[in-house]
Write an enzyme that holds these catalytic residues in place. Structure first.
Site, PDB file in Angstrom:
ATOM      1  CG  ASN A   1      10.824   8.581  15.209  1.00  0.00           C
ATOM      2  OD1 ASN A   1      11.204   7.517  15.696  1.00  0.00           O
ATOM      3  ND2 ASN A   1      11.629   9.610  15.031  1.00  0.00           N
TER       4      ASN A   1
ATOM      5  CB  CYS B   1      44.006  20.747  -0.890  1.00  0.00           C
ATOM      6  SG  CYS B   1      43.536  22.007  -2.075  1.00  0.00           S
TER       7      CYS B   1
ATOM      8  CG  HIS C   1      23.224  17.863   8.584  1.00  0.00           C
ATOM      9  ND1 HIS C   1      22.719  17.040   9.563  1.00  0.00           N
ATOM     10  CD2 HIS C   1      22.803  19.121   8.895  1.00  0.00           C
ATOM     11  CE1 HIS C   1      22.009  17.771  10.429  1.00  0.00           C
ATOM     12  NE2 HIS C   1      22.050  19.031  10.038  1.00  0.00           N
TER      13      HIS C   1
ATOM     14  NE  ARG D   1      28.312   8.360   8.848  1.00  0.00           N
ATOM     15  CZ  ARG D   1      27.282   7.771   9.461  1.00  0.00           C
ATOM     16  NH1 ARG D   1      27.471   6.789  10.294  1.00  0.00           N
ATOM     17  NH2 ARG D   1      26.053   8.203   9.249  1.00  0.00           N
TER      18      ARG D   1
ATOM     19  CD  GLU E   1      12.908   4.537  20.007  1.00  0.00           C
ATOM     20  OE1 GLU E   1      13.473   5.527  20.519  1.00  0.00           O
ATOM     21  OE2 GLU E   1      13.471   3.447  19.787  1.00  0.00           O
TER      22      GLU E   1
HETATM   23  P1  OAD Z   1      19.249  10.016  15.193  1.00  0.00           P
HETATM   24  O1  OAD Z   1      20.110   8.821  15.103  1.00  0.00           O
HETATM   25  O2  OAD Z   1      19.480  10.961  16.322  1.00  0.00           O
HETATM   26  O3  OAD Z   1      17.710   9.597  15.286  1.00  0.00           O
HETATM   27  C1  OAD Z   1      17.143   8.626  14.435  1.00  0.00           C
HETATM   28  C2  OAD Z   1      15.646   8.632  14.663  1.00  0.00           C
HETATM   29  O4  OAD Z   1      15.070   7.697  13.763  1.00  0.00           O
HETATM   30  C3  OAD Z   1      15.201   8.223  16.057  1.00  0.00           C
HETATM   31  O5  OAD Z   1      14.195   9.121  16.507  1.00  0.00           O
HETATM   32  C4  OAD Z   1      14.607   6.816  15.890  1.00  0.00           C
HETATM   33  O6  OAD Z   1      13.514   6.589  16.768  1.00  0.00           O
HETATM   34  C5  OAD Z   1      14.129   6.877  14.457  1.00  0.00           C
HETATM   35  N1  OAD Z   1      14.148   5.597  13.733  1.00  0.00           N
HETATM   36  C6  OAD Z   1      15.160   4.684  13.681  1.00  0.00           C
HETATM   37  N2  OAD Z   1      14.865   3.692  12.826  1.00  0.00           N
HETATM   38  C7  OAD Z   1      13.631   3.971  12.323  1.00  0.00           C
HETATM   39  C8  OAD Z   1      12.777   3.337  11.371  1.00  0.00           C
HETATM   40  N3  OAD Z   1      13.135   2.229  10.735  1.00  0.00           N
HETATM   41  N4  OAD Z   1      11.575   3.902  11.094  1.00  0.00           N
HETATM   42  C9  OAD Z   1      11.183   5.051  11.736  1.00  0.00           C
HETATM   43  N5  OAD Z   1      11.961   5.707  12.621  1.00  0.00           N
HETATM   44  C10 OAD Z   1      13.175   5.193  12.900  1.00  0.00           C
HETATM   45  O7  OAD Z   1      19.369  10.753  13.798  1.00  0.00           O
HETATM   46  P2  OAD Z   1      18.926  12.212  13.357  1.00  0.00           P
HETATM   47  O8  OAD Z   1      17.847  12.777  14.210  1.00  0.00           O
HETATM   48  O9  OAD Z   1      18.696  12.151  11.898  1.00  0.00           O
HETATM   49  O10 OAD Z   1      24.167  15.685  12.071  1.00  0.00           O
HETATM   50  O11 OAD Z   1      20.244  13.014  13.621  1.00  0.00           O
HETATM   51  C11 OAD Z   1      20.278  14.349  13.247  1.00  0.00           C
HETATM   52  C12 OAD Z   1      21.684  14.778  13.072  1.00  0.00           C
HETATM   53  O12 OAD Z   1      22.408  14.475  14.262  1.00  0.00           O
HETATM   54  C13 OAD Z   1      22.453  14.054  12.015  1.00  0.00           C
HETATM   55  O13 OAD Z   1      22.206  14.496  10.702  1.00  0.00           O
HETATM   56  C14 OAD Z   1      23.861  14.344  12.422  1.00  0.00           C
HETATM   57  C15 OAD Z   1      23.771  14.231  13.927  1.00  0.00           C
HETATM   58  O14 OAD Z   1      24.409  15.225  14.621  1.00  0.00           O
HETATM   59  C16 OAD Z   1      25.430  15.986  11.702  1.00  0.00           C
HETATM   60  O15 OAD Z   1      26.274  15.138  11.547  1.00  0.00           O
HETATM   61  C17 OAD Z   1      25.655  17.452  11.504  1.00  0.00           C
END
Ligand code: OAD
Length: 245
Positions: free
Chosen positions: A211, A145, A117, A68, A213
């Site tokens: 978004n 470490c 995060h 990653r 969606e």
């Molecule tokens: P997700 O992968 O769950 O969601 C991504 C969102 O972005 C979705 O609602 C898509 O519809 C939207 N999306 C994707 N491409 C897009 C674009 N080009 N333009 C507009 N919208 C777009 O990611 P997060 O909600 O950010 O946490 O995830 C939240 C957290 O879940 C992350 O930070 C991570 C994970 O658990 C940790 O690792 C602690």
């Protein structure tokens, strides 16, 4: 089409807060977390990025994180990220809260930012918590470490871990104190970030979701802009600059 209410807020606001999620980096090539992107080597990211995986299978944990980090190292911010740098230039009191650990907002140039995060390029010891600045080798070994001999780990919030209290407090203050709150490209599923737009709304802010969606926030937002951040955010910047000229 933006409503008159939003246009008026965009013109007159000085305190604006944006919360971003993985979708804003998708156009740079960083996989998101849910849907078809939520797998690595046929394993669920939610099962790899955990304290249990670090403890029980550190080789696999580091294989995933090295992959990653390498991927993130090779990508660049996109127009969506750069537009939020414009937001910071335009609004006196702009605050960016991101759930992303990819450093792309900082690379684009945002300064007033909290990484809820963490940041994948920071490393700390899983045992003594000391921060480490030396680069992590490419080898397959588990980095150790040099203070206590414990295993190192990326300084990110793993699934099931708590956020740093000071980061959460800064995000909550920015949500409670803004006139417009943008929820950008996040699934609005993961707490405590998912509660920030509700806190903003309860304090009189105008909540705008951007978004591609619908999400659980959509029906509660004052306005939803559907589409890709790489298109919508630059268009918003042009509109704001026209309104304010
Ligand atoms: P997700 O992968 O769950 O969601 C991504 C969102 O972005 C979705 O609602 C898509 O519809 C939207 N999306 C994707 N491409 C897009 C674009 N080009 N333009 C507009 N919208 C777009 O990611 P997060 O909600 O950010 O946490 O995830 C939240 C957290 O879940 C992350 O930070 C991570 C994970 O658990 C940790 O690792 C602690």
């Amino acid at each position: 089409m933006l409503t008159q209410k939003l246009l008026s807020r965009l013109k007159n606001a000085s305190a604006v807060t944006a919360l971003t999620g993985a979708g804003i980096s998708a156009e740079s090539g960083v996989p998101t977390f849910r849907g078809k992107d939520g797998l690595w080597d046929n394993k669920k990211v939610e099962e790899l990025a955990t304290p249990q995986a670090l403890r029980n299978n550190p080789e696999l944990f580091w294989k995933f994180y090295r992959w990653r980090k390498k991927l993130i190292n090779e990508v660049k911010p996109n127009l969506g990220h750069y537009s939020l740098v414009d937001f910071e230039r335009i609004y006196d009191d702009f605050f960016l809260v991101t759930q992303n650990v990819d450093n792309l907002h900082r690379e684009a140039g945002n300064k007033n930012i909290v990484e809820l995060h963490g940041n994948i390029f920071n490393t700390k010891c899983a045992d003594c918590d000391k921060s480490h600045t030396e680069p992590i080798s490419e080898s397959t070994q588990i980095p150790i470490c040099n203070f206590c001999g414990g295993p190192l780990r990326p300084d990110v919030v793993l699934f099931g871990e708590n956020l740093q209290e000071k980061n959460l407090r800064a995000a909550q203050e920015a949500a409670a104190g803004c006139e417009i709150f943008f929820s950008i490209a996040t699934s609005s599923l993961v707490e405590p970030a998912a509660s920030l737009p509700f806190l903003a709304k309860a304090n009189g802010s105008y909540v705008v979701e951007i978004n591609s969606e619908e999400t659980p926030l959509s029906q509660h937002a004052d306005e939803c802009l559907r589409g890709a951040t790489g298109k919508l955010l630059p268009a918003l910047v042009i509109i704001i600059e026209k309104l304010q000229s």
